[in-house]
Design a protein around this motif. Sequence first.
Motif, PDB file in Angstrom:
ATOM      1  N   ALA A  16       0.841  -1.209   0.000  1.00 15.87           N
ATOM      2  CA  ALA A  16       0.000   0.000   0.000  1.00 15.87           C
ATOM      3  C   ALA A  16       0.867   1.245   0.000  1.00 15.87           C
ATOM      4  N   ASN A  89      10.980   0.493   3.516  1.00 12.85           N
ATOM      5  CA  ASN A  89       9.901   1.492   3.575  1.00 12.85           C
ATOM      6  C   ASN A  89       8.871   1.226   4.670  1.00 12.85           C
ATOM      7  N   GLY A  91       6.537   1.053   7.608  1.00 15.13           N
ATOM      8  CA  GLY A  91       6.517   1.883   8.814  1.00 15.13           C
ATOM      9  C   GLY A  91       5.094   2.185   9.233  1.00 15.13           C
ATOM     10  N   SER A 141      11.288  10.472   7.436  1.00 13.89           N
ATOM     11  CA  SER A 141      10.140  11.388   7.442  1.00 13.89           C
ATOM     12  C   SER A 141      10.658  12.752   7.853  1.00 13.89           C
ATOM     13  N   VAL A 193      -3.787   1.503   7.139  1.00 15.25           N
ATOM     14  CA  VAL A 193      -3.051   0.992   8.293  1.00 15.25           C
ATOM     15  C   VAL A 193      -3.059   2.010   9.433  1.00 15.25           C
TER      16      VAL A 193
HETATM   17  P1  NAD Z   1       0.788   2.858   4.673  1.00 10.92           P
HETATM   18  O1  NAD Z   1       0.162   2.561   5.974  1.00 10.92           O
HETATM   19  O2  NAD Z   1      -0.052   3.337   3.541  1.00 10.92           O
HETATM   20  O3  NAD Z   1       1.620   1.603   4.159  1.00 10.92           O
HETATM   21  C1  NAD Z   1       2.536   0.960   5.013  1.00 10.92           C
HETATM   22  C2  NAD Z   1       2.648  -0.477   4.612  1.00 10.92           C
HETATM   23  O4  NAD Z   1       3.577  -1.095   5.521  1.00 10.92           O
HETATM   24  C3  NAD Z   1       1.328  -1.233   4.738  1.00 10.92           C
HETATM   25  O5  NAD Z   1       1.052  -1.981   3.571  1.00 10.92           O
HETATM   26  C4  NAD Z   1       1.532  -2.141   5.948  1.00 10.92           C
HETATM   27  O6  NAD Z   1       0.811  -3.343   5.879  1.00 10.92           O
HETATM   28  C5  NAD Z   1       3.034  -2.344   5.909  1.00 10.92           C
HETATM   29  N1  NAD Z   1       3.557  -2.740   7.217  1.00 10.92           N
HETATM   30  C6  NAD Z   1       3.249  -2.242   8.442  1.00 10.92           C
HETATM   31  N2  NAD Z   1       3.891  -2.916   9.403  1.00 10.92           N
HETATM   32  C7  NAD Z   1       4.655  -3.857   8.779  1.00 10.92           C
HETATM   33  C8  NAD Z   1       5.541  -4.861   9.221  1.00 10.92           C
HETATM   34  N3  NAD Z   1       5.765  -5.052  10.527  1.00 10.92           N
HETATM   35  N4  NAD Z   1       6.153  -5.647   8.296  1.00 10.92           N
HETATM   36  C9  NAD Z   1       5.909  -5.486   6.974  1.00 10.92           C
HETATM   37  N5  NAD Z   1       5.057  -4.557   6.486  1.00 10.92           N
HETATM   38  C10 NAD Z   1       4.450  -3.749   7.382  1.00 10.92           C
HETATM   39  O7  NAD Z   1       1.941   3.928   5.030  1.00 10.92           O
HETATM   40  P2  NAD Z   1       2.682   5.009   4.127  1.00 10.92           P
HETATM   41  O8  NAD Z   1       2.070   6.316   4.422  1.00 10.92           O
HETATM   42  O9  NAD Z   1       2.782   4.532   2.725  1.00 10.92           O
HETATM   43  O10 NAD Z   1       4.112   4.995   4.824  1.00 10.92           O
HETATM   44  C11 NAD Z   1       5.207   4.290   4.263  1.00 10.92           C
HETATM   45  C12 NAD Z   1       6.484   4.818   4.893  1.00 10.92           C
HETATM   46  O11 NAD Z   1       6.596   6.224   4.632  1.00 10.92           O
HETATM   47  C13 NAD Z   1       6.522   4.661   6.408  1.00 10.92           C
HETATM   48  O12 NAD Z   1       7.843   4.364   6.813  1.00 10.92           O
HETATM   49  C14 NAD Z   1       6.117   6.046   6.897  1.00 10.92           C
HETATM   50  O13 NAD Z   1       6.606   6.323   8.181  1.00 10.92           O
HETATM   51  C15 NAD Z   1       6.764   6.915   5.837  1.00 10.92           C
HETATM   52  N6  NAD Z   1       6.174   8.249   5.723  1.00 10.92           N
HETATM   53  C16 NAD Z   1       4.872   8.412   5.360  1.00 10.92           C
HETATM   54  C17 NAD Z   1       4.362   9.698   5.244  1.00 10.92           C
HETATM   55  C18 NAD Z   1       2.939   9.965   4.822  1.00 10.92           C
HETATM   56  O14 NAD Z   1       2.476  11.115   4.966  1.00 10.92           O
HETATM   57  N7  NAD Z   1       2.215   8.988   4.286  1.00 10.92           N
HETATM   58  C19 NAD Z   1       5.176  10.810   5.515  1.00 10.92           C
HETATM   59  C20 NAD Z   1       6.489  10.592   5.902  1.00 10.92           C
HETATM   60  C21 NAD Z   1       6.986   9.302   5.988  1.00 10.92           C
END
Ligand code: NAD
Length: 258
Positions: A16, A89, A91, A141, A193
Amino acid sequence: MHDFTGQSVLVTGAAAGIGFGIAEAFHQAGARVALGDVDERGLAAAAERLGRSSRIFTQTVDVRDAASVGTLFRAAESAIGPPAIAVANAGIYPNCPVVEMSVDEWDRVMETNLRGVFLTCQAAARGMVARGGGKIITIASGAASSGRKGAAHYCASKAGVVMFTKVLAMELGPHHVNVNCIAPGLVTVDRDVTQVSDEYVKTLVGTIPWGRAGTPADIARAALFLASPEADFITGDVMAVDGGSGTGRTYLPYSRTT
Ligand code: NAD
């Protein structure tokens, strides 16, 4: 855009959001891509979205668990070849004031965001050192350098990711493995998530100089650049991809009186 045909890429948290966007972009650029995620149904849906391509491999993984990460790398290597590029990635970003925070929540964030990055990068690095090169990208981040309420665990974990990336870059430089970090600002994802409130998003978007939230494709373009030969001399860097949100006190108006 660089052509990644013939290269193998591994992305965690790829079912995702940003991880899927990165996997999709590498796939579009010709790579074979291993998608790892804890969400099995999400992985199946992701493979479907990528047209059940023969250049896609999916495997469930919990990045907090060393054995599970080892299985992911071994399975990916058998299916699509040893990853020349790995993106740590996965998180999570729950929100809770420190005084109310359970130890379980603290541990879950640190284990997913920091231990998970360590385990993923360690597995990637071992193979890349043995093969004489590679590209590792971590996802931190803006929260690594700018605090926000309810995110003590998250900010601490992402600050840890930044320093982990720099030290690993130092260690792997002689092996010609680039290790860089992308620090996204607010990125619009499905939020299946981790939920974030509309008020939080609206307030934050109002402070982004570029005037909009990012997209997974914005982050993916930076990942493709860092994984390309054009970035061969870049290592240990933290690249903000945030529409300018990390520049400073973007909420302040001009101070002139006329
Ligand atoms: P999201 O929740 O859309 O996707 C995260 C994915 O990681 C999910 O598919 C989930 O199932 C998977 N996941 C969670 N725990 C896991 C585990 N223990 N093992 C394997 N997979 C796991 O999140 P996102 O927004 O796409 O975030 C992705 C990364 O980007 C993260 O590290 C987040 O901290 C970072 N980030 C996101 C944002 C934002 O605004 N979306 C901003 C800065 C940083």
